[in-house]
Design a protein around this motif. Structure first.
Motif, PDB file in Angstrom:
ATOM      1  N   ALA A 188      17.884  36.936  77.071  1.00 32.93           N
ATOM      2  CA  ALA A 188      17.982  38.040  76.483  1.00 32.93           C
ATOM      3  C   ALA A 188      19.593  38.742  76.758  1.00 32.93           C
ATOM      4  CB  ALA A 188      16.940  39.276  76.703  1.00 32.93           C
ATOM      5  N   LEU A 189      19.809  38.860  78.047  1.00 31.74           N
ATOM      6  CA  LEU A 189      21.187  39.276  78.510  1.00 31.74           C
ATOM      7  C   LEU A 189      22.243  38.591  78.038  1.00 31.74           C
ATOM      8  CD1 LEU A 189      22.560  41.671  80.201  1.00 31.74           C
ATOM      9  CD2 LEU A 189      22.356  40.274  82.087  1.00 31.74           C
ATOM     10  N   TYR A 190      22.089  37.132  78.031  1.00 30.87           N
ATOM     11  CA  TYR A 190      23.079  36.153  77.560  1.00 30.87           C
ATOM     12  C   TYR A 190      23.397  36.364  76.464  1.00 30.87           C
ATOM     13  CZ  TYR A 190      24.983  31.580  76.356  1.00 30.87           C
ATOM     14  OH  TYR A 190      26.042  30.590  75.896  1.00 30.87           O
ATOM     15  N   LYS A 191      22.367  36.820  75.373  1.00 34.70           N
ATOM     16  CA  LYS A 191      22.847  36.854  74.126  1.00 34.70           C
ATOM     17  C   LYS A 191      23.132  38.315  73.653  1.00 34.70           C
ATOM     18  CE  LYS A 191      18.715  34.214  72.489  1.00 34.70           C
ATOM     19  NZ  LYS A 191      17.287  34.197  71.956  1.00 34.70           N
ATOM     20  N   ALA A 192      22.818  39.143  74.495  1.00 39.48           N
ATOM     21  CA  ALA A 192      23.306  40.633  74.346  1.00 39.48           C
ATOM     22  C   ALA A 192      24.836  40.565  74.676  1.00 39.48           C
ATOM     23  CB  ALA A 192      22.470  41.485  75.023  1.00 39.48           C
ATOM     24  N   MET A 193      25.089  39.961  75.629  1.00 40.62           N
ATOM     25  CA  MET A 193      26.656  40.117  76.035  1.00 40.62           C
ATOM     26  C   MET A 193      27.474  38.917  75.450  1.00 40.62           C
ATOM     27  SD  MET A 193      26.888  42.140  78.785  1.00 40.62           S
ATOM     28  CE  MET A 193      25.899  43.208  77.449  1.00 40.62           C
ATOM     29  N   GLY A 194      26.815  38.115  74.634  1.00 44.09           N
ATOM     30  CA  GLY A 194      27.781  36.934  74.143  1.00 44.09           C
ATOM     31  C   GLY A 194      28.707  37.640  73.061  1.00 44.09           C
ATOM     32  N   GLY A 195      28.588  38.683  72.446  1.00 42.24           N
ATOM     33  CA  GLY A 195      29.634  39.187  71.676  1.00 42.24           C
ATOM     34  C   GLY A 195      30.964  39.810  72.311  1.00 42.24           C
ATOM     35  N   PHE A 196      30.659  40.007  73.405  1.00 41.08           N
ATOM     36  CA  PHE A 196      31.802  40.675  74.259  1.00 41.08           C
ATOM     37  C   PHE A 196      32.776  39.558  74.662  1.00 41.08           C
ATOM     38  CE2 PHE A 196      28.750  43.868  74.865  1.00 41.08           C
ATOM     39  CZ  PHE A 196      29.607  45.051  74.803  1.00 41.08           C
ATOM     40  N   ALA A 197      32.113  38.236  75.046  1.00 36.86           N
ATOM     41  CA  ALA A 197      32.945  37.234  75.359  1.00 36.86           C
ATOM     42  C   ALA A 197      33.659  36.730  74.058  1.00 36.86           C
ATOM     43  CB  ALA A 197      32.159  36.242  75.939  1.00 36.86           C
ATOM     44  N   THR A 198      33.074  36.498  72.863  1.00 36.69           N
ATOM     45  CA  THR A 198      33.473  35.894  71.724  1.00 36.69           C
ATOM     46  C   THR A 198      34.492  36.803  71.317  1.00 36.69           C
ATOM     47  OG1 THR A 198      31.940  36.772  70.437  1.00 36.69           O
ATOM     48  CG2 THR A 198      31.404  34.528  70.968  1.00 36.69           C
ATOM     49  N   ASN A 199      34.457  38.138  71.186  1.00 33.75           N
ATOM     50  CA  ASN A 199      35.380  39.309  70.952  1.00 33.75           C
ATOM     51  C   ASN A 199      36.609  39.632  71.884  1.00 33.75           C
ATOM     52  OD1 ASN A 199      34.520  39.752  67.978  1.00 33.75           O
ATOM     53  ND2 ASN A 199      32.753  39.799  69.132  1.00 33.75           N
ATOM     54  N   GLY A 200      36.711  38.847  73.005  1.00 37.37           N
ATOM     55  CA  GLY A 200      37.753  39.162  73.939  1.00 37.37           C
ATOM     56  C   GLY A 200      37.535  40.597  74.747  1.00 37.37           C
ATOM     57  N   VAL A 201      36.431  40.884  74.705  1.00 44.62           N
ATOM     58  CA  VAL A 201      36.180  42.586  75.583  1.00 44.62           C
ATOM     59  C   VAL A 201      35.796  42.060  77.086  1.00 44.62           C
ATOM     60  CG1 VAL A 201      35.015  44.545  75.459  1.00 44.62           C
ATOM     61  CG2 VAL A 201      35.586  43.468  73.164  1.00 44.62           C
ATOM     62  N   ASN A 202      36.543  42.864  77.961  1.00 48.27           N
ATOM     63  CA  ASN A 202      36.451  42.574  79.272  1.00 48.27           C
ATOM     64  C   ASN A 202      35.422  43.631  79.749  1.00 48.27           C
ATOM     65  OD1 ASN A 202      36.766  41.675  81.861  1.00 48.27           O
ATOM     66  ND2 ASN A 202      38.310  43.236  82.184  1.00 48.27           N
ATOM     67  N   ILE A 203      34.363  42.993  80.430  1.00 46.18           N
ATOM     68  CA  ILE A 203      33.203  43.963  81.128  1.00 46.18           C
ATOM     69  C   ILE A 203      33.603  44.143  82.474  1.00 46.18           C
ATOM     70  CG2 ILE A 203      30.846  44.203  81.605  1.00 46.18           C
ATOM     71  CD1 ILE A 203      30.301  42.368  79.070  1.00 46.18           C
ATOM     72  N   THR A 204      33.910  45.379  82.771  1.00 49.79           N
ATOM     73  CA  THR A 204      34.393  45.739  84.227  1.00 49.79           C
ATOM     74  C   THR A 204      33.158  45.800  85.202  1.00 49.79           C
ATOM     75  OG1 THR A 204      34.877  48.061  83.948  1.00 49.79           O
ATOM     76  CG2 THR A 204      36.547  46.238  83.471  1.00 49.79           C
ATOM     77  N   LYS A 205      31.978  46.246  84.805  1.00 48.99           N
ATOM     78  CA  LYS A 205      30.888  46.655  85.431  1.00 48.99           C
ATOM     79  C   LYS A 205      29.514  46.383  84.590  1.00 48.99           C
ATOM     80  CE  LYS A 205      28.697  50.529  87.608  1.00 48.99           C
ATOM     81  NZ  LYS A 205      28.666  50.085  89.283  1.00 48.99           N
ATOM     82  N   LEU A 206      28.673  45.744  85.284  1.00 49.75           N
ATOM     83  CA  LEU A 206      27.235  45.733  84.625  1.00 49.75           C
ATOM     84  C   LEU A 206      26.238  45.710  85.703  1.00 49.75           C
ATOM     85  CD1 LEU A 206      25.714  44.902  82.144  1.00 49.75           C
ATOM     86  CD2 LEU A 206      25.867  42.247  82.764  1.00 49.75           C
ATOM     87  N   GLU A 207      25.388  46.766  85.489  1.00 47.54           N
ATOM     88  CA  GLU A 207      24.384  47.010  86.741  1.00 47.54           C
ATOM     89  C   GLU A 207      23.027  47.338  85.837  1.00 47.54           C
ATOM     90  OE1 GLU A 207      24.338  50.928  88.588  1.00 47.54           O
ATOM     91  OE2 GLU A 207      25.059  49.541  90.362  1.00 47.54           O
ATOM     92  N   SER A 208      21.950  46.532  86.408  1.00 48.17           N
ATOM     93  CA  SER A 208      20.656  46.780  85.924  1.00 48.17           C
ATOM     94  C   SER A 208      19.880  47.467  86.702  1.00 48.17           C
ATOM     95  CB  SER A 208      19.950  45.417  86.059  1.00 48.17           C
ATOM     96  OG  SER A 208      19.696  44.841  87.282  1.00 48.17           O
ATOM     97  N   TYR A 209      18.890  48.338  85.884  1.00 45.53           N
ATOM     98  CA  TYR A 209      17.943  49.190  86.719  1.00 45.53           C
ATOM     99  C   TYR A 209      16.479  49.058  86.008  1.00 45.53           C
ATOM    100  CZ  TYR A 209      19.537  52.362  83.182  1.00 45.53           C
ATOM    101  OH  TYR A 209      19.795  52.823  81.753  1.00 45.53           O
ATOM    102  N   GLN A 210      15.742  49.795  86.680  1.00 48.19           N
ATOM    103  CA  GLN A 210      14.263  49.805  86.016  1.00 48.19           C
ATOM    104  C   GLN A 210      14.062  51.449  85.701  1.00 48.19           C
ATOM    105  OE1 GLN A 210      12.082  47.637  85.380  1.00 48.19           O
ATOM    106  NE2 GLN A 210      13.435  45.832  85.917  1.00 48.19           N
ATOM    107  N   ARG A 211      13.535  51.644  84.657  1.00 46.69           N
ATOM    108  CA  ARG A 211      12.950  53.205  84.468  1.00 46.69           C
ATOM    109  C   ARG A 211      11.508  53.170  84.303  1.00 46.69           C
ATOM    110  NH1 ARG A 211      16.070  57.172  82.147  1.00 46.69           N
ATOM    111  NH2 ARG A 211      17.452  55.628  81.326  1.00 46.69           N
ATOM    112  N   ASN A 212      10.995  54.419  85.033  1.00 48.07           N
ATOM    113  CA  ASN A 212       9.584  54.805  84.958  1.00 48.07           C
ATOM    114  C   ASN A 212       8.744  53.628  85.652  1.00 48.07           C
ATOM    115  OD1 ASN A 212       9.996  56.945  83.102  1.00 48.07           O
ATOM    116  ND2 ASN A 212      10.174  55.583  81.293  1.00 48.07           N
TER     117      ASN A 212
END
Length: 260
Positions: A188-212
């Motif tokens: 799921a995360l690989y697919k969600a982030m794929g668009g940033f790679a293919t469109n040349g957008v740099n991700i400077t921070k990615l942090e996971s967390y749980q709610r509830n």
């Protein structure tokens, strides 16, 4: 936070708040134009849980500020007699090696300057405060040790929160902060982030967390370079929206320092 506010808004009047929630509430109620909240530190990681505090607040991120941190030990007696240091957990964590080497036990308190006020009121030479050097003069304490962080590169990143923002226009570089929840499927995360790679957008921070406390669905907090309206970022956000359960942009603002 007081020092950061003065640096970021030299003509502003700081409004002291005891907690992050109080600062956000002051902006919500119109008692303050904005809040400046520390969210991450180079030595001790996350400071404020902004991904929990911000979405429900109705506020947006309108800027960021970086502040070099210089901690000092202050009290009413000699340093050799200090057995406890009171401060915010972040400050204690950033100086944990120094405190251990001097056999000083850390004591958590919600606020660094507030800890200095408590030490000044108690007048116990065995209890000192860990706070910015300026707090010693304000509360009438003696500086017992200076620059005691465990590394010289100690830096905290703050974000500015306001009730509304202007459209991002003009010179950058720009940063966009967003949160999203992925679908509970393989890759799921690989697919969600794929668009940033293919469109040349740099991700400077990615942090996971749980709610509830469900431990079933993972949400993510991300900083990406660019602003809505940039073709590459627009395409990346569109693809992320397709693969995510939901997506929310928390703000777009000029970078205080260029990444990379």
């Amino acid at each position: 936070s007081h020092v950061a506010a003065l640096e970021a808004f030299p003509d502003g009047l700081p409004l002291p708040c005891f907690s992050f929630e109080d600062a956000i509430e002051a902006v919500q109620e119109g008692r303050a134009d904005c809040a400046i909240i520390p969210i991450e530190n180079s030595l001790h990681g996350r400071v404020a849980d902004i991904h929990f505090l911000l979405p429900e607040s109705g506020l947006v991120i309108t800027g960021e500020h970086f502040l070099g941190i210089r901690h000092a030990l202050m009290g009413v007696g000699p340093r050799d007699g200090v057995r406890e240091a009171m401060s915010h957990p972040q400050a204690l964590g950033q100086c944990r090696h120094w405190l251990k080497a001097h056999d000083i036990r850390p004591v958590s308190y919600p606020d660094t300057a507030g800890a200095a006020a408590v030490v000044a009121a108690q007048r116990d030479p065995a209890v000192a405060a860990l706070a910015p050097p300026g707090a010693a003069a304000i509360y009438g304490l003696e500086l017992l040790a200076s620059d005691i962080a465990d590394a010289d590169h100690n830096m905290t990143r703050f974000v500015v929160l306001a009730r509304g923002s202007k459209p991002a226009s003009g010179d950058g570089p720009w940063m966009t902060t967003l949160i999203f929840e992925v679908k509970n499927v393989p890759a799921a995360l690989y697919k969600a982030m794929g668009g940033f790679a293919t469109n040349g957008v740099n991700i400077t921070k990615l942090e996971s967390y749980q709610r509830n406390g469900s431990f079933a669905a993972t949400e993510f907090f991300a900083d990406v370079e660019g602003k809505p309206g940039d073709a590459g970022l627009d395409r990346a956000l569109e693809e992320l929206g397709f693969h995510a359960k939901w997506l929310r942009v928390l703000g777009t603002y000029r970078q205080a320092r260029k990444r990379g």
